[in-house]
Design a protein around this motif. Structure first.
Motif, short mmCIF file in Angstrom:
data_model
loop_
_atom_site.label_atom_id
_atom_site.label_comp_id
_atom_site.label_asym_id
_atom_site.label_seq_id
_atom_site.Cartn_x
_atom_site.Cartn_y
_atom_site.Cartn_z
N SER A 41 0.76 -1.21 0.11
CA SER A 41 0.02 0.02 -0.06
C SER A 41 0.75 1.18 -0.10
CB SER A 41 -0.88 0.17 1.23
OG SER A 41 0.00 -0.03 2.37
N GLN A 42 2.18 1.21 0.55
CA GLN A 42 2.80 2.40 0.58
C GLN A 42 3.48 2.75 -0.88
OE1 GLN A 42 6.10 1.38 3.00
NE2 GLN A 42 5.14 2.24 4.88
N ARG A 43 3.58 1.72 -1.98
CA ARG A 43 4.13 2.21 -3.34
C ARG A 43 2.90 1.97 -4.29
NH1 ARG A 43 9.30 -1.50 -3.99
NH2 ARG A 43 7.88 -3.20 -3.58
N ASN A 44 1.68 1.42 -3.73
CA ASN A 44 0.47 1.17 -4.55
C ASN A 44 0.82 0.33 -5.73
OD1 ASN A 44 -1.26 2.61 -3.05
ND2 ASN A 44 -0.75 4.48 -4.18
N ALA A 45 1.47 -1.01 -5.42
CA ALA A 45 1.91 -1.89 -6.27
C ALA A 45 2.08 -3.24 -5.92
CB ALA A 45 3.44 -1.17 -6.95
N MET A 46 2.04 -4.16 -6.45
CA MET A 46 2.16 -5.39 -6.26
C MET A 46 3.47 -5.89 -6.04
SD MET A 46 -0.88 -6.69 -5.50
CE MET A 46 -0.93 -8.51 -5.89
N ALA A 77 16.24 -27.98 7.08
CA ALA A 77 16.06 -27.03 5.87
C ALA A 77 14.73 -26.45 5.77
CB ALA A 77 15.97 -27.98 4.34
N VAL A 78 14.78 -25.08 5.56
CA VAL A 78 13.61 -24.39 5.49
C VAL A 78 13.37 -23.54 4.59
CG1 VAL A 78 13.83 -24.05 8.08
CG2 VAL A 78 15.01 -22.07 6.67
N THR A 79 12.29 -23.13 4.14
CA THR A 79 11.86 -22.34 2.84
C THR A 79 11.23 -21.01 3.41
OG1 THR A 79 10.95 -24.25 1.91
CG2 THR A 79 10.30 -22.24 0.93
N LEU A 80 12.04 -19.90 2.77
CA LEU A 80 11.89 -18.54 2.80
C LEU A 80 11.51 -17.97 1.76
CD1 LEU A 80 14.89 -17.55 5.37
CD2 LEU A 80 12.83 -18.27 6.14
N LEU A 81 10.70 -16.53 1.98
CA LEU A 81 10.62 -15.98 0.78
C LEU A 81 11.28 -14.74 0.47
CD1 LEU A 81 6.56 -15.72 1.46
CD2 LEU A 81 7.68 -17.26 -0.29
N ARG A 82 11.70 -14.74 -0.72
CA ARG A 82 12.76 -13.70 -1.06
C ARG A 82 11.89 -12.29 -1.78
NH1 ARG A 82 17.61 -15.68 -4.40
NH2 ARG A 82 17.25 -17.33 -2.97
N LYS A 83 12.23 -11.16 -1.50
CA LYS A 83 11.48 -10.08 -2.07
C LYS A 83 12.18 -9.81 -3.41
CE LYS A 83 9.76 -5.47 -1.36
NZ LYS A 83 9.95 -4.52 -0.10
N HIS A 84 11.43 -9.68 -4.66
CA HIS A 84 12.15 -9.00 -5.69
C HIS A 84 12.19 -7.54 -5.66
CE1 HIS A 84 12.13 -12.65 -8.55
NE2 HIS A 84 11.28 -13.26 -7.64
N ASN A 85 13.29 -7.04 -6.17
CA ASN A 85 13.34 -5.54 -6.07
C ASN A 85 12.54 -4.72 -6.83
OD1 ASN A 85 15.66 -5.97 -4.64
ND2 ASN A 85 17.34 -5.91 -6.38
N GLU A 86 12.20 -5.31 -7.86
CA GLU A 86 10.95 -4.70 -8.74
C GLU A 86 9.65 -5.05 -8.60
OE1 GLU A 86 12.25 -5.04 -12.84
OE2 GLU A 86 14.30 -4.77 -12.40
N PRO A 87 8.70 -4.25 -8.31
CA PRO A 87 7.23 -4.61 -8.15
C PRO A 87 6.63 -5.22 -9.63
CG PRO A 87 7.66 -2.13 -7.87
CD PRO A 87 8.90 -2.71 -7.87
N THR A 88 5.74 -6.02 -9.40
CA THR A 88 5.02 -6.41 -10.55
C THR A 88 3.39 -5.84 -10.60
OG1 THR A 88 4.49 -8.43 -9.35
CG2 THR A 88 6.45 -8.47 -10.82
N THR A 89 2.98 -5.73 -11.54
CA THR A 89 1.44 -5.33 -11.70
C THR A 89 0.69 -6.25 -12.04
OG1 THR A 89 1.88 -4.38 -13.94
CG2 THR A 89 2.25 -2.85 -11.86
#
Length: 80
Positions: free
Chosen positions: A9-14, A68-80
Motif C-alpha cells: 500500500s505504500q508504493r501502490n503496487a504488487m 532445511a527451511v523455505t523462506l520468501l525472497r522479495k524481488h526488487n521490482e514490483p510487478t503489476t
C-alpha cells in the motif's frame, strides 16, 4: 514452487516474492546459558556463524537441531 504477490500500500503496487530453500541450525552454548539460531545457504555457513558467535567462556557448543527451511525472497521490482 509457488510464487506470491502481495499488495504494497505504500508504493501502490504488487510486490513479487518467490520461495527459496536455506538451512537452519539451533546451537546451545552451555557455559554462557545461550541458545541461538543461525540461517545460511548451507550447513557449513551456519556452523561458521555459530563459531563466530562464541563468547570467551564458550569452550564448546552443542547443536540442538538442524533443518532445511523455505523462506520468501522479495524481488526488487514490483510487478503489476
Amino acid at each position: 514452487m509457488t510464487n506470491y504477490k502481495v499488495w504494497d500500500s505504500q508504493r501502490n503496487a504488487m510486490t513479487h516474492y518467490e520461495p527459496y530453500n536455506c538451512y537452519k541450525i539451533t546451537v546451545d552454548y552451555p557455559n554462557t546459558n545461550r541458545t541461538l539460531e543461525f540461517l545460511g545457504m548451507d550447513r557449513g555457513s551456519c556452523i561458521l556463524q555459530a563459531e563466530v558467535a562464541k563468547l570467551e567462556h564458550d569452550d564448546f557448543m552443542l547443536m540442538q537441531s538442524e533443518e532445511a527451511v523455505t523462506l520468501l525472497r522479495k524481488h526488487n521490482e514490483p510487478t503489476t
